[in-house]
Design an enzyme around this catalytic site. Structure first.
Site, short mmCIF file in Angstrom:
data_model
loop_
_atom_site.label_atom_id
_atom_site.label_comp_id
_atom_site.label_asym_id
_atom_site.label_seq_id
_atom_site.Cartn_x
_atom_site.Cartn_y
_atom_site.Cartn_z
N SER A 248 54.65 19.91 2.49
CA SER A 248 53.47 20.11 3.33
C SER A 248 52.42 20.87 2.54
O SER A 248 52.64 21.26 1.39
CB SER A 248 53.85 20.89 4.59
OG SER A 248 54.09 22.24 4.23
N LYS A 249 51.30 21.10 3.19
CA LYS A 249 50.17 21.83 2.61
C LYS A 249 50.59 23.13 1.92
O LYS A 249 50.01 23.54 0.93
CB LYS A 249 49.18 22.20 3.72
CG LYS A 249 48.32 21.04 4.14
CD LYS A 249 47.02 21.08 3.36
CE LYS A 249 46.45 19.72 3.11
NZ LYS A 249 46.95 19.05 1.93
N ARG A 250 51.61 23.78 2.53
CA ARG A 250 52.06 25.05 1.97
C ARG A 250 52.44 24.92 0.50
O ARG A 250 52.40 25.87 -0.26
CB ARG A 250 53.30 25.56 2.72
CG ARG A 250 53.04 26.15 4.06
CD ARG A 250 54.34 26.70 4.63
NE ARG A 250 55.35 25.67 4.81
CZ ARG A 250 56.51 25.63 4.18
NH1 ARG A 250 56.83 26.57 3.32
NH2 ARG A 250 57.37 24.66 4.41
#
Ligand code: GLU
Length: 513
Positions: A248-250
């Site tokens: 994900s974006k993380r």
């Protein structure tokens, strides 16, 4: 079965246009494309935009643009699911007529009650037509009450399929129950439209993310109800971040456009994505695999069912390899575009590089060449080359302390400026790198280095202690491409100017201490 095996392969990538093309989806597109190229089949793209609330034209545009950038263009015109409503309607009618689907009037309150009851008894809730009395349904129908359309799932027994990646998968039909295939407003839902479009487009194999495994038995039921042999299925494992959580974006960039913006080359991303979950049979192989080789070697049978971990560092490494192996003209054009974003003046006809012996194009070509070895992305180039466009505003702190913290050191730096200034013209008579000749540049560098080295030997100073302060003065940094190459592209006057400016700065700094 025989029939599907002899049909010419037709595969599709069917994204829902709700956001950027995520690398997970890009990999699904790529695996379909590689399969089609490997088998001589056809690769199609269908935009699944029936969910009008979540789909956007902007997302569609971006997805198609990303596919094109990656080189994964479809062999036939792109299909848009929303434009196929008449086909969905016709198939829905067929299911209603054959009794494989029915209008369900069961009100929400009743459904909630049934669901709650199943929960209390520890059962999986699966709706069945028999759960709502026919006479009540008829009354509601007569009153014009709203309804949904449900698929009549087989009662008892199992639905099974052999997934190319995950192997044999089966579910009990009674855990599925009669599922909804069209909403109260008449819009058909994913599992249904997906099957209808795949039938209508003659799809022979479905390759998609493993999050769709739970949908597959429902879809197989619909195929059978329509009297069509289901296609083959190959589900792809999830992509995880280095912490083993879903990517994900993380974890950093996840969208294809983001990688593009970062300066990743499409062929490097394609190569990297191909190895996310797939590998050729040999234990040892060169991971940098050109496209033709990927096509020749690709097979879905070699896709691993364990999740793949996305490693940004590895992608950057691979991109660096591709940058160095690409034709120079192409890299130059791409880098020049990025340099011009930061220093638009380079595209002005009056732009004069700091070395007046060079004109713009050979100068740009020369400095780009200098940064190639050290760049992993196209975005690295402007950072690496900034000092060719801007004088240093500061100098590396540690190196300043080491090399420029006493009057003697500063005097030595100024003396090197004199040596370099005197050697410059002499070096140019020995070799003229202005002709963009790599050998000439090497000879020029040697001619420049010689007097500096001799002086250092006479003075009994290590050459590094003479060269490093010069590097610091002209770039502000402690690492750069070979020093004399840098000096050549900066030119004589700029080099001397920067050395004196740095010496002055160092003196002022000592005074203020
Ligand atoms: N629109 C679905 C998705 O984006 C397609 C799934 C499929 O390939 O069948 O997840």
């Amino acid at each position: 079965m025989i029939e599907t095996m002899t049909k010419k392969p037709r595969v599709r990538f069917a994204p829902s246009p709700t956001g950027l093309l995520h690398v997970g989806s890009a990999r699904a597109a790529l695996f379909n494309w590689l399969y089609a190229r490997h088998t001589g089949g056809t690769f199609l793209v269908r935009i699944e935009d029936t969910d009008l609330e979540r789909s956007t034209e902007e997302a569609t545009r971006q997805i198609l643009e990303s596919l094109e950038w990656l080189g994964l263009t479809p062999d036939e015109p792109v299909q848009y699911q929303a434009k196929r409503a008449h086909i969905h309607r016709a198939y829905l009618e067929r299911l209603l007529e054959s009794g494989h689907a029915y209008r369900c009037y069961c009100p929400k309150e009743k459904l909630d009650e049934l669901r709650e009851q199943a929960r209390a008894e520890g059962r999986i809730f699966a709706y069945r037509r028999e759960m709502f009395p026919d006479d009540e349904a008829r009354k509601l129908e007569a009153a014009g009450a709203p309804f949904v359309i449900r698929f009549r799932a087989p009662v008892g027994g199992i639905t099974a399929f052999d997934d190319i990646v995950y192997g044999h998968i089966e579910v009990e039909n009674d855990t599925i129950g009669d599922f909804v295939i069209a909403r109260a407003d008449g819009t058909p839902l994913y599992n249904f439209t997906n099957v209808v479009d795949d039938i209508d487009m003659g799809i022979t194999l479905i390759c998609r993310g493993e999050d769709h495994v739970p949908n597959t038995p429902k879809q197989i039921m619909i195929y059978r109800a329509l009297g069509v042999e289901p296609p083959q299925f190959a589900h792809l494992p999830l992509i995880l971040g280095p912490d083993k959580q879903k990517l994900s974006k993380r974890h950093g960039a996840t969208g294809v456009t983001e990688f593009r913006e970062m300066g990743i080359l499409p062929e490097a991303l394609v190569n990297y994505l191909a190895l996310l979950g797939w590998a050729p049979p040999e234990a040892e192989f060169d991971e940098v695999m050109p496209l033709e080789e990927l096509i020749a070697r690709f097979s879905l049978e070699r896709v691993s069912k364990s999740p793949a971990v996305f490693d940004h560092e590895k992608l950057l490494w691979m991109n660096g390899v591709y940058i160095r192996r690409s034709p120079r003209d192409r890299i130059e054009a791409l880098v020049r575009e990025r340099l011009a974003r930061r220093w638009p003046e380079i595209e002005s006809p009056s732009f004069q590089p700091p070395n007046p012996l060079l004109t713009r194009d050979p100068w740009l070509r020369g400095i780009i060449e200098l940064a190639i070895e050290r760049s992993r992305t196209l975005a690295d180039f402007p950072d690496q080359l900034a000092y060719f466009f801007e004088r240093p505003e500061s100098y590396d702190e540690k190196a300043t302390k080491k090399f420029l913290s006493s009057p003697a050191q500063v005097a030595q730096l100024e003396h090197t400026a004199k040596i370099l200034g005197d050697a410059w013209e002499q070096a140019c008579t020995q070799a003229n790198p202005a002709k963009a000749d790599a050998d000439a540049l090497e000879h020029w560098c040697e001619a420049m280095e010689k007097p500096l080295r001799e002086w250092a030997e006479n003075e009994n100073v290590k050459f590094g202690n003479v060269a490093q302060p010069v590097r610091l003065a002209v770039t502000g940094r402690t690492a750069s491409p070979p020093l004399f190459h840098v000096l050549w592209f900066l030119g004589r006057d700029e080099t001397l100017y920067r050395i004196h400016a740095c010496a002055q700065w160092a003196r002022a700094r000592m005074k203020n201490k």
